[in-house]
Design a protein around this motif. Structure first.
Motif, PDB file in Angstrom:
ATOM      1  N   PHE A 220       0.822  -1.207   0.000  1.00  0.00           N
ATOM      2  CA  PHE A 220       0.000   0.000   0.000  1.00  0.00           C
ATOM      3  C   PHE A 220       0.859   1.261   0.000  1.00  0.00           C
ATOM      4  CE2 PHE A 220      -1.921   3.541   2.250  1.00  0.00           C
ATOM      5  CZ  PHE A 220      -3.026   3.765   1.451  1.00  0.00           C
ATOM      6  N   ASP A 221       1.875   1.303   0.833  1.00  0.00           N
ATOM      7  CA  ASP A 221       2.691   2.518   0.962  1.00  0.00           C
ATOM      8  C   ASP A 221       3.379   2.866  -0.356  1.00  0.00           C
ATOM      9  OD1 ASP A 221       1.936   2.688   3.596  1.00  0.00           O
ATOM     10  OD2 ASP A 221       3.795   1.828   4.395  1.00  0.00           O
ATOM     11  N   ILE A 222       3.912   1.863  -1.044  1.00  0.00           N
ATOM     12  CA  ILE A 222       4.585   2.130  -2.316  1.00  0.00           C
ATOM     13  C   ILE A 222       3.568   2.544  -3.376  1.00  0.00           C
ATOM     14  CG2 ILE A 222       5.971   1.114  -4.169  1.00  0.00           C
ATOM     15  CD1 ILE A 222       7.359  -0.588  -2.059  1.00  0.00           C
ATOM     16  N   ALA A 223       2.415   1.884  -3.403  1.00  0.00           N
ATOM     17  CA  ALA A 223       1.384   2.261  -4.369  1.00  0.00           C
ATOM     18  C   ALA A 223       0.928   3.701  -4.149  1.00  0.00           C
ATOM     19  CB  ALA A 223       0.195   1.305  -4.264  1.00  0.00           C
ATOM     20  N   ASN A 224       0.683   4.055  -2.923  1.00  0.00           N
ATOM     21  CA  ASN A 224       0.224   5.413  -2.600  1.00  0.00           C
ATOM     22  C   ASN A 224       1.255   6.459  -2.971  1.00  0.00           C
ATOM     23  OD1 ASN A 224      -1.535   7.360  -1.403  1.00  0.00           O
ATOM     24  ND2 ASN A 224      -0.223   7.357   0.415  1.00  0.00           N
ATOM     25  N   ALA A 225       2.537   6.109  -2.800  1.00  0.00           N
ATOM     26  CA  ALA A 225       3.606   7.073  -3.058  1.00  0.00           C
ATOM     27  C   ALA A 225       3.893   7.270  -4.541  1.00  0.00           C
ATOM     28  CB  ALA A 225       4.885   6.624  -2.350  1.00  0.00           C
TER      29      ALA A 225
ATOM     30  N   LEU B 104       1.431   7.134  -7.202  1.00  0.00           N
ATOM     31  CA  LEU B 104       0.228   7.368  -8.001  1.00  0.00           C
ATOM     32  C   LEU B 104       0.285   8.638  -8.846  1.00  0.00           C
ATOM     33  CD1 LEU B 104      -2.765   6.538  -5.624  1.00  0.00           C
ATOM     34  CD2 LEU B 104      -2.266   5.450  -7.807  1.00  0.00           C
ATOM     35  N   ASP B 105       1.109   9.591  -8.498  1.00  0.00           N
ATOM     36  CA  ASP B 105       1.029  10.935  -9.073  1.00  0.00           C
ATOM     37  C   ASP B 105       0.978  10.998 -10.599  1.00  0.00           C
ATOM     38  OD1 ASP B 105       0.793  12.167  -6.682  1.00  0.00           O
ATOM     39  OD2 ASP B 105       2.888  12.822  -6.541  1.00  0.00           O
ATOM     40  N   PRO B 106       1.782  10.219 -11.345  1.00  0.00           N
ATOM     41  CA  PRO B 106       1.785  10.407 -12.802  1.00  0.00           C
ATOM     42  C   PRO B 106       0.439  10.163 -13.483  1.00  0.00           C
ATOM     43  CG  PRO B 106       3.716   9.169 -12.111  1.00  0.00           C
ATOM     44  CD  PRO B 106       2.807   9.247 -10.927  1.00  0.00           C
ATOM     45  N   PHE B 107      -0.494   9.501 -12.816  1.00  0.00           N
ATOM     46  CA  PHE B 107      -1.750   9.189 -13.508  1.00  0.00           C
ATOM     47  C   PHE B 107      -2.979   9.297 -12.614  1.00  0.00           C
ATOM     48  CE2 PHE B 107      -0.373   5.264 -11.631  1.00  0.00           C
ATOM     49  CZ  PHE B 107      -1.534   4.613 -11.245  1.00  0.00           C
ATOM     50  N   LYS B 108      -2.848   9.840 -11.421  1.00  0.00           N
ATOM     51  CA  LYS B 108      -3.968   9.759 -10.479  1.00  0.00           C
ATOM     52  C   LYS B 108      -5.155  10.628 -10.878  1.00  0.00           C
ATOM     53  CE  LYS B 108      -2.425  13.155  -6.994  1.00  0.00           C
ATOM     54  NZ  LYS B 108      -2.038  13.295  -5.573  1.00  0.00           N
ATOM     55  N   THR B 109      -4.959  11.557 -11.828  1.00  0.00           N
ATOM     56  CA  THR B 109      -6.078  12.359 -12.318  1.00  0.00           C
ATOM     57  C   THR B 109      -6.689  11.800 -13.599  1.00  0.00           C
ATOM     58  OG1 THR B 109      -4.592  13.819 -13.549  1.00  0.00           O
ATOM     59  CG2 THR B 109      -5.135  14.456 -11.282  1.00  0.00           C
ATOM     60  N   THR B 110      -6.290  10.602 -13.997  1.00  0.00           N
ATOM     61  CA  THR B 110      -6.850   9.969 -15.197  1.00  0.00           C
ATOM     62  C   THR B 110      -8.363   9.830 -15.048  1.00  0.00           C
ATOM     63  OG1 THR B 110      -4.803   8.729 -15.544  1.00  0.00           O
ATOM     64  CG2 THR B 110      -6.787   7.885 -16.628  1.00  0.00           C
ATOM     65  N   PRO B 111      -9.136  10.259 -16.043  1.00  0.00           N
ATOM     66  CA  PRO B 111     -10.601  10.137 -15.934  1.00  0.00           C
ATOM     67  C   PRO B 111     -11.039   8.682 -15.762  1.00  0.00           C
ATOM     68  CG  PRO B 111     -10.001  11.608 -17.731  1.00  0.00           C
ATOM     69  CD  PRO B 111      -8.731  10.966 -17.262  1.00  0.00           C
ATOM     70  N   ASN B 112     -12.058   8.474 -14.940  1.00  0.00           N
ATOM     71  CA  ASN B 112     -12.658   7.152 -14.722  1.00  0.00           C
ATOM     72  C   ASN B 112     -11.662   6.128 -14.169  1.00  0.00           C
ATOM     73  OD1 ASN B 112     -15.270   7.881 -15.964  1.00  0.00           O
ATOM     74  ND2 ASN B 112     -14.049   7.991 -17.839  1.00  0.00           N
ATOM     75  N   LEU B 113     -10.693   6.619 -13.430  1.00  0.00           N
ATOM     76  CA  LEU B 113      -9.658   5.736 -12.889  1.00  0.00           C
ATOM     77  C   LEU B 113     -10.106   5.110 -11.576  1.00  0.00           C
ATOM     78  CD1 LEU B 113      -6.581   4.786 -12.889  1.00  0.00           C
ATOM     79  CD2 LEU B 113      -6.205   6.742 -11.371  1.00  0.00           C
ATOM     80  N   THR B 114      -9.897   3.823 -11.443  1.00  0.00           N
ATOM     81  CA  THR B 114     -10.021   3.127 -10.167  1.00  0.00           C
ATOM     82  C   THR B 114      -8.792   2.263  -9.979  1.00  0.00           C
ATOM     83  OG1 THR B 114     -12.431   3.037 -10.298  1.00  0.00           O
ATOM     84  CG2 THR B 114     -11.381   1.532  -8.770  1.00  0.00           C
ATOM     85  N   VAL B 115      -8.151   2.386  -8.841  1.00  0.00           N
ATOM     86  CA  VAL B 115      -7.009   1.538  -8.478  1.00  0.00           C
ATOM     87  C   VAL B 115      -7.408   0.739  -7.246  1.00  0.00           C
ATOM     88  CG1 VAL B 115      -4.581   1.474  -7.769  1.00  0.00           C
ATOM     89  CG2 VAL B 115      -5.368   3.234  -9.373  1.00  0.00           C
ATOM     90  N   SER B 116      -7.101  -0.536  -7.241  1.00  0.00           N
ATOM     91  CA  SER B 116      -7.458  -1.367  -6.090  1.00  0.00           C
ATOM     92  C   SER B 116      -6.331  -2.332  -5.776  1.00  0.00           C
ATOM     93  CB  SER B 116      -8.742  -2.144  -6.387  1.00  0.00           C
ATOM     94  OG  SER B 116      -9.108  -2.943  -5.287  1.00  0.00           O
ATOM     95  N   LEU B 117      -5.979  -2.399  -4.511  1.00  0.00           N
ATOM     96  CA  LEU B 117      -5.065  -3.429  -3.998  1.00  0.00           C
ATOM     97  C   LEU B 117      -5.893  -4.367  -3.140  1.00  0.00           C
ATOM     98  CD1 LEU B 117      -1.765  -1.714  -2.755  1.00  0.00           C
ATOM     99  CD2 LEU B 117      -1.961  -3.453  -4.527  1.00  0.00           C
ATOM    100  N   SER B 118      -5.988  -5.621  -3.570  1.00  0.00           N
ATOM    101  CA  SER B 118      -6.822  -6.599  -2.867  1.00  0.00           C
ATOM    102  C   SER B 118      -5.947  -7.678  -2.252  1.00  0.00           C
ATOM    103  CB  SER B 118      -7.828  -7.236  -3.827  1.00  0.00           C
ATOM    104  OG  SER B 118      -8.707  -6.264  -4.341  1.00  0.00           O
ATOM    105  N   TYR B 119      -6.146  -7.912  -0.950  1.00  0.00           N
ATOM    106  CA  TYR B 119      -5.412  -8.942  -0.231  1.00  0.00           C
ATOM    107  C   TYR B 119      -6.358 -10.104   0.066  1.00  0.00           C
ATOM    108  CZ  TYR B 119      -2.232  -5.016   0.709  1.00  0.00           C
ATOM    109  OH  TYR B 119      -1.390  -3.939   0.586  1.00  0.00           O
ATOM    110  N   GLN B 120      -5.871 -11.321  -0.186  1.00  0.00           N
ATOM    111  CA  GLN B 120      -6.686 -12.503   0.065  1.00  0.00           C
ATOM    112  C   GLN B 120      -5.854 -13.560   0.779  1.00  0.00           C
ATOM    113  OE1 GLN B 120      -9.321 -13.690  -3.348  1.00  0.00           O
ATOM    114  NE2 GLN B 120      -8.119 -12.153  -4.421  1.00  0.00           N
TER     115      GLN B 120
END
Length: 542
Positions: free
Chosen positions: A392-397, A399-415
């Protein structure tokens, strides 16, 4: 008749005669030698070069040959059936692949004829006739189950759903999706270990292993298969089960599309009524507690076999990060003790209820609708809170180059992927062909699967998103190796095109899968002319 058609007809009828042991003008009987292991991969008597000398390598010719033998079942881009087949893929990337033609076979015999013809092309035509085989079409990357400029075989008409008289087995056609299966079973108070998203295809999920709400009780989806009906590269129809072609049976349980075209799955059934499940939303500030609770929950020593959990950390520009976890308890019991740590935390939304299996899989589909650009990437690590935090920490850090992409959803799922699940796929003493081909044994301990899912619409964002995913998994892999929590296993159904999940099964499993491939497909048609999916050749052994 043109020389091309004469040559193909000669080759095909010669092969039909050998395959069916009947008059060459007759159709292949569906039950011809289906259990005879002596016919496996027998391609030594394919027609001589003189029978196919007039064939050429252009893909439209391959489509014309299929059209000649399978009239009314081969469609080019001008046909409505062609467009409808493309639009039924889950991801935008697969919808945009343009095969030269799409074959929609109606019967097992249609598939036998087409596979034989394409195998003849593989042997005698430079570059052959590359093709893809699709069931549900849910794997997101372009070319996974669709063939640019080649032939795509769409198995959507294979819609069998037959329940045995004793209600202990269901036979499922390879074109079915899990929603179709569950609608029938819910009405009877039955279930099978299958997919958790309604639109996912039976075929791809099962051949890649398959995680189910019922995995803690019954193992992975592939571990619940009783028999596969398979068409080999030679066109031969065989069964693969614990008694007949047992090595192929084991290989297909995780070995994906490397050995033949599976047209039917015979699977175990069990009694199952309504149960408790749904989604709970929680604030991202609770994440550290949730990591710790997850590790305790996911330990095999205390694991409740009726519990299933997908903990997802989701991001959109409008909401920022939030937690949306899917809880399922396969009894009609609300808020069981095993989930108490999670459900006692403050909540932002809650869909928990007692309902049926179909309803819960439709809910998951609603959170993953079709038609977007999609990316899956996966990893495995030991059951460890620090490793969860690291992703999570690396993903959050980053995101900047694309975090304003329209209709964007990013998900990290743990199972959770604990031994209570994986142990049900272990080979047992005295039966070396039991178990699956995933290569996981008891020494691996309790594991955690992480899936990165990204959804967006604009192709211009592709590079930034792919660069983000590559960097995230490269950095977390290095950190997990340093921390001693890395595991090489990759869940095939979540892997990206750039990953090599079969290599992650381990050398012993790779060697086994390679030997089975050479036995049942000696010309290596499925390695060289069916490029979609994850090939054994990526390991350099085939």
């Amino acid at each position: 008749m043109s020389p091309f058609r004469l040559s193909v007809l000669s080759a095909l009828l010669y092969g039909v005669a050998r395959l069916s042991s009947v008059n060459a003008a007759a159709a292949i009987p569906q039950n011809a030698n289906v259990d005879n292991p002596s016919v496996q991969g027998d391609t030594s008597s394919l027609p001589s070069e003189s029978h196919v000398a007039s064939m050429v390598k252009q893909q439209p010719i391959c489509c014309d040959a299929l059209s000649f033998f399978l009239k009314g079942k081969v469609f080019k881009s001008s046909a409505s059936q062609y467009e409808a087949s493309l639009q039924s893929y889950w991801s935008q990337q697969e919808q945009q692949v343009q095969p030269s033609c799409i074959l929609i076979p109606q019967t097992v015999q249609d598939v036998q004829l087409s596979i034989f013809l394409l195998s003849v092309a593989a042997k005698y035509i430079p570059n052959g006739c590359p093709y893809a085989v699709r069931g549900g079409g849910h794997t997101p990357w372009a070319g996974a189950a669709n063939q640019q400029g080649g032939v795509t075989i769409d198995l959507s008409k294979f819609s069998q759903l037959d329940i045995s008289k004793d209600q202990k087995q269901i036979s499922i056609g390879a074109g079915r999706r899990w929603e179709d299966v569950y609608l029938k079973l819910d009405a009877l108070g039955l279930a099978t270990s299958g997919g958790r998203v309604a639109s996912v295809g039976v075929a791809g999920l099962t051949l890649g292993g398959g995680i189910s709400f019922f995995s803690p009780r019954y193992g992975l989806v592939c571990d619940n298969v009783i028999n596969f009906q398979v068409i080999l590269a030679s066109g031969k129809l065989v069964n693969a089960n614990a008694q007949t072609n047992a090595d192929l049976f084991k290989a297909l349980k995780g070995g994906s599309n490397n050995f033949g075209v599976v047209t039917r799955f015979d699977m175990k059934l069990f009694t199952q009524g309504k149960f408790w499940g749904g989604f709970i939303g929680q604030d991202i500030s609770t994440r550290q507690k949730q990591y710790d609770y997850f590790v305790t929950f996911a330990s095999s020593k205390t694991y409740d076999p009726y519990a299933a959990l997908i903990m997802s950390f989701a991001y959109t520009l409008e909401t920022g990060w939030y937690i949306a976890s899917n809880f399922e308890y396969t009894k009609p019991q609300a808020y069981p003790a095993t989930f108490k740590n999670f459900t006692d935390l403050p909540q932002t939304f809650n869909t928990m209820r007692i309902s049926n299996l179909t309803d819960f899989t439709v809910e998951l589909l609603g959170r993953n609708p079709p038609g977007s650009r999609e990316l899956f990437v996966t990893a495995t690590f030991k059951n460890d809170a620090a490793s969860m935090a690291r992703f999570f920490d690396i993903a959050n850090a980053t995101l900047d180059p694309f975090k304003t992409t329209p209709n964007l959803t990013v998900s990290l799922s743990y199972q959770p992927f604990p031994q209570i699940v994986t142990s049900k796929g272990f080979a047992t003493p005295g039966n070396p062909n039991s178990g699956n081909s995933l290569g996981i044994d008891a020494t691996r301990g309790d594991l955690t699967n992480v899936l990165l899912t990204v959804q967006w619409q604009d192709p211009a964002a592709d590079k930034n998103i792919n660069d983000f995913a590559t960097s995230l998994f490269k950095n977390t892999e290095a950190a997990n190796k340093k921390a001693g929590t890395y595991d090489p296993y990759l869940y095939l159904n979540y892997a990206s095109k750039q990953q090599d999940p079969i290599q992650g099964y381990g050398q012993a499993s790779v060697n086994f899968l390679t030997s089975v491939s050479k036995k049942f497909d000696p010309l290596q048609v499925f390695q060289n002319f069916v490029p979609g999916g994850f090939k054994l050749m990526k390991t350099g052994l085939v």
